[in-house]
Design a protein around this motif. Structure first.
Motif, short mmCIF file in Angstrom:
data_model
loop_
_atom_site.label_atom_id
_atom_site.label_comp_id
_atom_site.label_asym_id
_atom_site.label_seq_id
_atom_site.Cartn_x
_atom_site.Cartn_y
_atom_site.Cartn_z
N ALA A 30 0.83 -1.20 0.00
CA ALA A 30 0.00 0.00 0.00
C ALA A 30 0.87 1.26 0.00
O ALA A 30 0.50 2.27 -0.59
N LEU A 31 2.00 1.19 0.67
CA LEU A 31 2.79 2.39 0.89
C LEU A 31 4.15 2.27 0.21
O LEU A 31 4.73 1.18 0.12
N ILE A 73 -3.91 3.38 -0.69
CA ILE A 73 -4.56 3.04 0.58
C ILE A 73 -6.07 2.89 0.40
O ILE A 73 -6.70 3.70 -0.27
N VAL A 84 1.82 -3.23 6.35
CA VAL A 84 1.73 -3.11 7.81
C VAL A 84 0.27 -3.13 8.24
O VAL A 84 -0.63 -2.94 7.43
N ALA A 85 0.06 -3.39 9.51
CA ALA A 85 -1.30 -3.44 10.05
C ALA A 85 -1.26 -3.12 11.53
O ALA A 85 -0.21 -3.17 12.17
N GLY A 86 -2.44 -2.81 12.07
CA GLY A 86 -2.57 -2.57 13.51
C GLY A 86 -2.95 -3.88 14.21
O GLY A 86 -3.88 -4.56 13.79
N VAL A 144 -7.43 2.83 12.08
CA VAL A 144 -7.95 2.65 13.44
C VAL A 144 -6.92 3.18 14.43
O VAL A 144 -5.85 2.59 14.60
N GLU A 177 -6.30 -3.64 8.88
CA GLU A 177 -5.64 -2.81 7.88
C GLU A 177 -6.69 -2.31 6.90
O GLU A 177 -7.88 -2.32 7.24
N GLU A 186 -6.73 -2.86 3.12
CA GLU A 186 -6.74 -3.36 1.74
C GLU A 186 -6.99 -4.85 1.57
O GLU A 186 -7.57 -5.28 0.57
N ARG A 236 1.46 -9.13 6.89
CA ARG A 236 1.47 -7.77 7.45
C ARG A 236 2.36 -7.73 8.68
O ARG A 236 2.21 -8.56 9.60
N SER A 287 2.58 -2.65 12.88
CA SER A 287 3.25 -1.35 13.05
C SER A 287 2.72 -0.60 14.27
O SER A 287 3.34 0.36 14.73
N ALA A 298 -3.31 -0.16 16.90
CA ALA A 298 -4.61 0.41 16.52
C ALA A 298 -5.25 1.15 17.70
O ALA A 298 -6.46 1.09 17.90
N PHE A 345 5.03 5.92 13.32
CA PHE A 345 4.61 5.10 12.18
C PHE A 345 5.60 5.22 11.01
O PHE A 345 6.08 4.19 10.51
N1 SAH Z 1 0.35 7.82 7.84
C1 SAH Z 1 0.35 7.11 6.60
C2 SAH Z 1 -1.01 6.62 6.30
C3 SAH Z 1 -1.08 5.24 6.68
S1 SAH Z 1 -2.64 4.59 6.38
C4 SAH Z 1 0.82 8.01 5.50
O1 SAH Z 1 1.19 9.09 5.78
O2 SAH Z 1 0.84 7.57 4.34
C5 SAH Z 1 -2.35 3.07 7.03
C6 SAH Z 1 -1.80 2.04 6.11
O3 SAH Z 1 -1.23 1.06 6.92
C7 SAH Z 1 -2.90 1.38 5.32
O4 SAH Z 1 -2.39 0.96 4.08
C8 SAH Z 1 -3.30 0.20 6.21
O5 SAH Z 1 -3.50 -0.98 5.46
C9 SAH Z 1 -2.15 0.01 7.19
N2 SAH Z 1 -2.44 0.14 8.62
C10 SAH Z 1 -1.48 0.12 9.58
N3 SAH Z 1 -1.99 0.31 10.79
C11 SAH Z 1 -3.34 0.44 10.63
C12 SAH Z 1 -4.42 0.69 11.54
N4 SAH Z 1 -4.21 0.84 12.85
N5 SAH Z 1 -5.66 0.80 11.03
C13 SAH Z 1 -5.87 0.67 9.70
N6 SAH Z 1 -4.89 0.45 8.79
C14 SAH Z 1 -3.63 0.34 9.24
#
Ligand code: SAH
Length: 250
Positions: A10-11, A52, A78-80, A173, A193, A195, A214, A217, A220, A228
Motif C-alpha cells: 500500500a505504501l 490506501i 503493515v497493520a494494527g 484505526v 488494515e 486493503e 502484514r 506497526s 490500533a 509510524f
Molecule cells: N500515515 C500514513 C497513512 C497510513 S494509512 C501516510 O502518511 O501515508 C495506514 C496504512 O497502513 C494502510 O495501508 C493500512 O493498510 C495500514 N495500517 C497500519 N496500521 C493500521 C491501523 N491501525 N488501522 C488501519 N490500517 C492500518
C-alpha cells in the motif's frame, strides 16, 4: 502455473525494498498507477503500489489480473494489532479476510458481502503456507541484526508469526475505543488494515491465488500514529524485502 506473480504494497516505503531487488523493471502506467514489470530471482514479477483503502486495492487487483494476467498476488504491508498477543514487530499472515465496515443490515447479516452469501474470504492455502514458512525464517534471522537502539525503540524482542483472520476497512484505526469495539465485535481478528479483504474479494471473483503478510506497526490505539513513518522505514520495509526475496528465491 503460467502468468506473472504480483508483489503489492500500500505504501511506498514498503515496496521500495522489493523494487531494489528487481534488476530490469519497466514501468507501465495503467489507471494512473505505475506497474513495474520485471524479474526477481528469475520469476516473472509485476510490482505495484495499491495505494490506501479498499477501492484502490480492488482496482489494483483487477488491473493486475486483467492487464497483466497475474496468477498469484502476494501483498506485504503493515497493520494494527488487535488480538491481545499480536504486538508491534510481530507478523500476521492472513488465512481469512473480512471487511469490518461492510454493513448491509437489516437486509443482510452484518459483515456479509451482498451477493456472495459470506462475510469471509480465504487466502490461497498453499501460497499462504509457503508465506508462513518464509516469514518464520525471516523472523528468526532478521531482528537479531537490528541495532539495539531500533530494537528498544519498538520493543522488538521476540517477534512472533501469527496466522488467522485479518480485517480491512476504510479507516485508520487509531483510538483505543475503536479497536476495543472491533475486538468485541470480531474476537477472532488478529489485525486490522485497509486493503487485504478487498484483494480477497477480487481474487475470489477471478480465482486468483492471494497471500497477505502484514508486519504489526501499531496496536490500533490512541498512539497508533506515533513513530509510524520510522517503523515503516526501519523495520517494516526490511521485513517486506526479506520476505519477498526469500519467497521468490526458493
Ligand atoms: N500515515 C500514513 C497513512 C497510513 S494509512 C501516510 O502518511 O501515508 C495506514 C496504512 O497502513 C494502510 O495501508 C493500512 O493498510 C495500514 N495500517 C497500519 N496500521 C493500521 C491501523 N491501525 N488501522 C488501519 N490500517 C492500518
Amino acid at each position: 502455473m503460467g502468468g506473472p506473480t504480483a508483489i503489492v504494497s500500500a505504501l511506498h516505503e514498503e515496496l521500495a525494498a522489493v523494487l531494489a531487488l528487481m534488476p530490469d523493471e519497466q514501468a507501465q502506467v495503467v489507471g494512473g498507477r505505475t506497474f513495474w514489470r520485471g524479474h526477481l530471482h528469475g520469476h516473472d514479477v509485476v510490482a505495484v503500489l495499491s495505494g490506501i483503502g479498499k477501492v484502490a486495492a480492488a482496482t489494483t487487483a483487477t488491473a493486475l489480473i486483467e492487464r497483466f494476467g497475474v496468477q498469484r498476488i502476494v501483498f506485504t504491508g503493515v497493520a494494527g494489532g488487535l488480538s491481545p498477543g499480536v504486538n508491534v514487530g510481530d507478523v500476521v499472515v492472513a488465512r481469512h479476510f473480512l471487511q469490518h465496515d461492510m454493513d448491509a443490515s437489516p437486509l443482510f447479516v452484518r459483515h456479509v458481502v451482498p451477493g456472495y452469501g459470506r462475510a469471509t474470504f480465504d487466502a490461497h492455502a498453499a501460497l499462504t503456507a509457503h508465506l508462513v514458512r518464509v516469514s518464520e525464517d525471516v523472523l528468526r534471522s532478521l531482528p537479531a541484526q537490528w541495532p539495539d537502539e531500533v530494537r528498544n525503540a519498538f520493543g522488538l524482542h521476540a517477534p512472533r508469526c501469527h496466522q488467522g483472520l485479518l480485517i480491512s476497512g476504510d479507516r485508520f484505526v487509531s483510538t483505543t475505543a475503536e479497536s476495543e469495539a472491533l475486538r468485541q465485535e470480531l474476537p477472532d481478528a488478529l489485525a486490522v488494515e485497509m486493503e487485504g479483504a478487498a484483494f480477497a474479494q477480487v481474487c475470489h471473483d477471478y480465482r486468483v491465488a492471494l497471500a497477505v503478510v502484514r508486519t504489526i506497526s501499531d496496536r490500533a490505539d490512541d498512539v497508533a500514529h506515533v513513530d509510524f513513518p520510522r517503523f515503516l522505514r526501519e523495520v517494516a520495509s526490511r521485513y517486506s524485502g526479506a520476505i519477498v526475496e526469500t519467497l521468490l528465491n526458493e
